[in-house]
Design an enzyme around this catalytic site. Structure first.
Site, short mmCIF file in Angstrom:
data_model
loop_
_atom_site.label_atom_id
_atom_site.label_comp_id
_atom_site.label_asym_id
_atom_site.label_seq_id
_atom_site.Cartn_x
_atom_site.Cartn_y
_atom_site.Cartn_z
N CYS A 1 9.18 2.06 -6.05
CA CYS A 1 8.82 1.00 -5.12
C CYS A 1 8.13 -0.13 -5.88
O CYS A 1 7.25 0.10 -6.70
CB CYS A 1 7.95 1.57 -4.01
SG CYS A 1 6.30 0.94 -3.90
N GLU A 2 8.58 -1.34 -5.62
CA GLU A 2 8.06 -2.46 -6.41
C GLU A 2 6.67 -2.90 -5.96
O GLU A 2 6.00 -3.63 -6.65
CB GLU A 2 9.03 -3.65 -6.39
CG GLU A 2 9.17 -4.33 -5.06
CD GLU A 2 10.22 -5.44 -5.12
OE1 GLU A 2 11.03 -5.47 -6.06
OE2 GLU A 2 10.23 -6.28 -4.20
N HIS A 3 6.23 -2.43 -4.80
CA HIS A 3 4.90 -2.82 -4.33
C HIS A 3 3.80 -2.01 -5.01
O HIS A 3 2.70 -2.51 -5.19
CB HIS A 3 4.80 -2.65 -2.81
CG HIS A 3 5.79 -3.49 -2.08
ND1 HIS A 3 6.48 -3.06 -0.98
CD2 HIS A 3 6.21 -4.75 -2.31
CE1 HIS A 3 7.29 -4.01 -0.55
NE2 HIS A 3 7.15 -5.05 -1.34
N HIS A 4 4.09 -0.75 -5.33
CA HIS A 4 3.06 0.11 -5.90
C HIS A 4 3.46 0.74 -7.23
O HIS A 4 2.67 1.44 -7.84
CB HIS A 4 2.73 1.24 -4.91
CG HIS A 4 2.30 0.73 -3.57
ND1 HIS A 4 3.17 0.59 -2.51
CD2 HIS A 4 1.09 0.31 -3.12
CE1 HIS A 4 2.52 0.11 -1.47
NE2 HIS A 4 1.26 -0.08 -1.81
N GLN B 1 13.55 -0.36 -0.53
CA GLN B 1 14.69 0.44 -0.08
C GLN B 1 15.75 -0.39 0.63
O GLN B 1 16.95 -0.18 0.46
CB GLN B 1 14.17 1.56 0.84
CG GLN B 1 15.25 2.54 1.24
CD GLN B 1 14.71 3.65 2.12
OE1 GLN B 1 13.57 4.03 2.01
NE2 GLN B 1 15.55 4.16 3.01
N HIS C 1 8.71 8.06 0.42
CA HIS C 1 8.00 7.13 -0.45
C HIS C 1 6.63 7.72 -0.82
O HIS C 1 5.81 7.95 0.06
CB HIS C 1 7.79 5.80 0.26
CG HIS C 1 9.07 5.03 0.45
ND1 HIS C 1 9.33 3.85 -0.20
CD2 HIS C 1 10.16 5.30 1.19
CE1 HIS C 1 10.54 3.42 0.14
NE2 HIS C 1 11.06 4.28 1.00
N CYS D 1 4.23 6.29 -2.16
CA CYS D 1 3.13 5.38 -1.84
C CYS D 1 2.68 5.54 -0.39
O CYS D 1 1.54 5.22 -0.06
CB CYS D 1 3.51 3.92 -2.15
SG CYS D 1 4.90 3.31 -1.19
ZN ZN Z 1 5.15 1.25 -2.07
#
Ligand code: ZN
Length: 211
Positions: free
Chosen positions: A95-98, A136, A164, A166
């Site tokens: 995941c690119e956010h975390h 995703q 996920h 995260c």
């Molecule tokens: Zn994430």
């Protein structure tokens, strides 16, 4: 005690061709360890920057993949025009956010329009888009678009189910937070019966996602 040098099969050339700036990445991991209050010189962490850099080179190798090379000569002209379904393709992404993993299964279907793809190539296309920093929804769409561009089929459908980390490890700790995304083109979008045939197929005998 020093463990094995590396727990991967990555050669120096592979690492070099990954496009990752190895020195900068290693330095950054070392800085991050310090910033987190760790001592990067203690035994267990001494080679961590090196290991993490190699890990990213492997997990994010999808940027370097070329769909034409993946497909190679596995594109066949056929008269077959029934739905082709490849289900339960296991994938791992980040995941690119975390920068934490998300993983699960992708299900892909298309209706040929004169061309079919060797079956082993569909999971390779999934890998190409999963081995990146992703969300995703975008990954799902990219897989569908790539197959659409390669085959110009009558329709293509992709459903991705994922867990996920995260979401599971932090905040509200939803241990079963499963996310499902889909992308539909052509007949799968315009014809509800076609879409339903695919959805029925992938839900048949499906086991729950687990880690
Ligand atoms: Zn994430």
């Amino acid at each position: 005690m020093e463990y094995l040098d590396y727990d991967d099969n990555m050669t120096a050339e592979t690492l070099k061709s990954s496009g990752i700036d190895v020195d900068v990445a290693q330095g950054a991991v070392q800085e991050l360890l310090k910033a987190l209050g760790e001592n990067p010189d203690r035994e267990g962490l001494r080679r961590t920057p090196e290991r993490v850099t190699r890990m990213y080179a492997e997990l994010l190798s999808g940027y370097k993949a070329d769909p034409d090379v993946i497909v190679n000569d596995a594109l066949f002209q056929v008269k077959y025009d029934e739905m082709v379904i490849v289900r339960d393709i296991e994938f791992y992404s980040m995941c690119e956010h975390h920068m934490l993993p998300f993983m699960g299964r992708a299900h892909v279907a298309y209706i040929p329009n004169g061309k079919v793809l060797g079956l082993s190539k569909i999971p390779r296309i999934v890998d190409m888009f999963s081995r990146r920093l992703q969300v995703q929804e975008r990954m799902t769409r990219q897989i569908a678009d790539a197959i659409h561009d390669l085959l110009e089929p009558r329709g293509v459908a992709v459903v991705v189910e994922a867990l996920h980390l995260c979401m599971m490890m932090r905040g509200v700790r939803k241990h079963n937070a499963r996310m499902t995304t889909s992308a539909m083109h052509g007949a799968f979008r315009s014809n509800p019966a076609t879409r339903q045939e695919f959805l029925d197929n992938i839900s048949r005998g499906a086991s729950p996602l687990q880690i």
